[in-house]
Write a protein that holds these residues in place. Structure first.
Motif, mmCIF file in Angstrom:
data_model
loop_
_atom_site.group_PDB
_atom_site.id
_atom_site.type_symbol
_atom_site.label_atom_id
_atom_site.label_comp_id
_atom_site.label_asym_id
_atom_site.label_seq_id
_atom_site.Cartn_x
_atom_site.Cartn_y
_atom_site.Cartn_z
ATOM 1 N N ILE A 43 59.928 -29.899 -14.251
ATOM 2 C CA ILE A 43 59.206 -30.966 -13.564
ATOM 3 C C ILE A 43 60.011 -32.255 -13.745
ATOM 4 C CG2 ILE A 43 57.059 -32.298 -13.461
ATOM 5 C CD1 ILE A 43 55.645 -29.829 -14.652
ATOM 6 N N ILE A 44 60.266 -32.969 -12.646
ATOM 7 C CA ILE A 44 61.154 -34.134 -12.713
ATOM 8 C C ILE A 44 60.418 -35.461 -12.546
ATOM 9 C CG2 ILE A 44 63.096 -32.779 -11.843
ATOM 10 C CD1 ILE A 44 62.686 -34.374 -9.149
ATOM 11 N N GLY B 281 65.119 -28.058 0.126
ATOM 12 C CA GLY B 281 66.372 -28.119 -0.601
ATOM 13 C C GLY B 281 66.453 -29.393 -1.425
ATOM 14 N N ALA B 282 66.957 -29.277 -2.644
ATOM 15 C CA ALA B 282 66.960 -30.408 -3.568
ATOM 16 C C ALA B 282 68.001 -31.449 -3.174
ATOM 17 C CB ALA B 282 67.220 -29.931 -4.988
ATOM 18 N N ASP B 283 67.668 -32.701 -3.444
ATOM 19 C CA ASP B 283 68.579 -33.833 -3.322
ATOM 20 C C ASP B 283 68.714 -34.429 -4.718
ATOM 21 O OD1 ASP B 283 69.857 -36.256 -2.939
ATOM 22 O OD2 ASP B 283 68.640 -36.866 -1.228
ATOM 23 N N THR B 284 69.918 -34.397 -5.288
ATOM 24 C CA THR B 284 70.071 -34.844 -6.667
ATOM 25 C C THR B 284 69.767 -36.334 -6.831
ATOM 26 O OG1 THR B 284 72.457 -35.214 -6.386
ATOM 27 C CG2 THR B 284 71.754 -33.046 -7.197
ATOM 28 N N PHE C 134 67.998 -38.112 -10.163
ATOM 29 C CA PHE C 134 68.711 -39.014 -11.062
ATOM 30 C C PHE C 134 68.665 -40.490 -10.667
ATOM 31 C CE2 PHE C 134 71.207 -34.946 -11.450
ATOM 32 C CZ PHE C 134 70.821 -34.645 -12.745
ATOM 33 N N GLU C 135 68.372 -40.786 -9.415
ATOM 34 C CA GLU C 135 68.534 -42.159 -8.944
ATOM 35 C C GLU C 135 67.254 -42.783 -8.381
ATOM 36 O OE1 GLU C 135 71.813 -42.034 -6.187
ATOM 37 O OE2 GLU C 135 72.983 -40.754 -7.542
ATOM 38 N N LEU D 189 68.886 -35.736 -17.007
ATOM 39 C CA LEU D 189 67.431 -35.752 -17.102
ATOM 40 C C LEU D 189 67.071 -34.846 -18.269
ATOM 41 C CD1 LEU D 189 64.674 -35.611 -14.422
ATOM 42 C CD2 LEU D 189 64.687 -33.875 -16.237
ATOM 43 N N VAL D 190 66.400 -35.396 -19.259
ATOM 44 C CA VAL D 190 66.043 -34.642 -20.455
ATOM 45 C C VAL D 190 64.553 -34.327 -20.401
ATOM 46 C CG1 VAL D 190 65.988 -34.633 -22.974
ATOM 47 C CG2 VAL D 190 67.859 -35.789 -21.766
#
Length: 218
Positions: free
Chosen positions: A45-46, A182-185, A189-190, A156-157
């Protein structure tokens, strides 16, 4: 099963929780899928921060974080499984030693099913390479690299991970519990944490007000 059946593979995709998914761990969650096969799925989970940031986590493991850009970054609640374990999602570091011995790329849960393709060893002792260009590391050497001001540029921890057994995720998709894209990094992270759910929806051209509890999955 028909001969031309192609199994679903959502590796390097986002799972976006639908409004009807009211589980405490997954409500309004965005899950990055690190691995998906006929055996099941594993993800993080992000968009659900824990009550600790990276500075505090490093202090707990007797390290000093040597990256000023990461000091106040939150640690995330990656899922309800093995919540005492740390999982570091990061840009690929293959063939670039960063304070750890090159080693076998293992699935982060300790299985040996996820060894990546390619001949280059991982920079860390226990890393799973993810199709799509990211890696997930569970060995402490990645934290030690960060403590020396090195390590992956984007991380990402998370504490804990999300897992589905054989056919379980497919069943949840059939029940309209998740949207997939589809994932977008950049979302990982941003993007500010509070915006990640809406940004992930935006990859599908959707906004949260368009969703209903009975909507289907993409």
């Amino acid at each position: 099963m028909p001969d031309d059946y192609a199994p679903m593979n959502l590796t390097h995709h986002f799972l976006i929780a639908m409004p009807g998914l009211e589980d405490a761990s997954f409500s309004r969650s965005v899950v990055y899928v690190c691995e998906h096969s006929e055996r099941g799925a594993l993800g993080l989970i992000i968009n659900k921060p824990a009550e600790i940031n990276l500075r505090g986590l490093f202090e707990k493991v007797d390290l000093t974080l040597g990256r000023a850009d990461l000091l106040d970054q939150p640690v995330f609640r990656g899922g309800p499984v093995q919540t005492e374990r740390g999982f570091v999602l990061h840009d690929a570091m293959r063939g670039t030693p960063q304070g750890g011995q090159a080693g076998r790329r293992e699935v982060a849960t300790g299985d040996e099913e996820g060894e990546a393709e390619g001949d280059e060893p991982s920079s860390y002792a226990s890393t799973m390479a993810i199709a799509g260009g990211l890696e997930m590391t569970t060995s402490k050497d990645v934290l030690e690299a960060l403590s020396h001001g090195a390590g992956p540029q984007r991380v990402l921890v998370a504490l804990g991970y999300s897992a589905w057994g054989e056919g379980q995720l497919e069943s949840e998709l059939a029940e309209n519990s998740w949207l997939t894209v589809g994932a977008d990094t950049a979302v990982i992270f941003e993007t500010p944490v509070v915006e990640r759910y809406d940004r992930a929806l935006g990859l599908l051209g959707l906004q949260s007000w368009m969703l209903s509890r009975d909507a289907g999955h993409a």
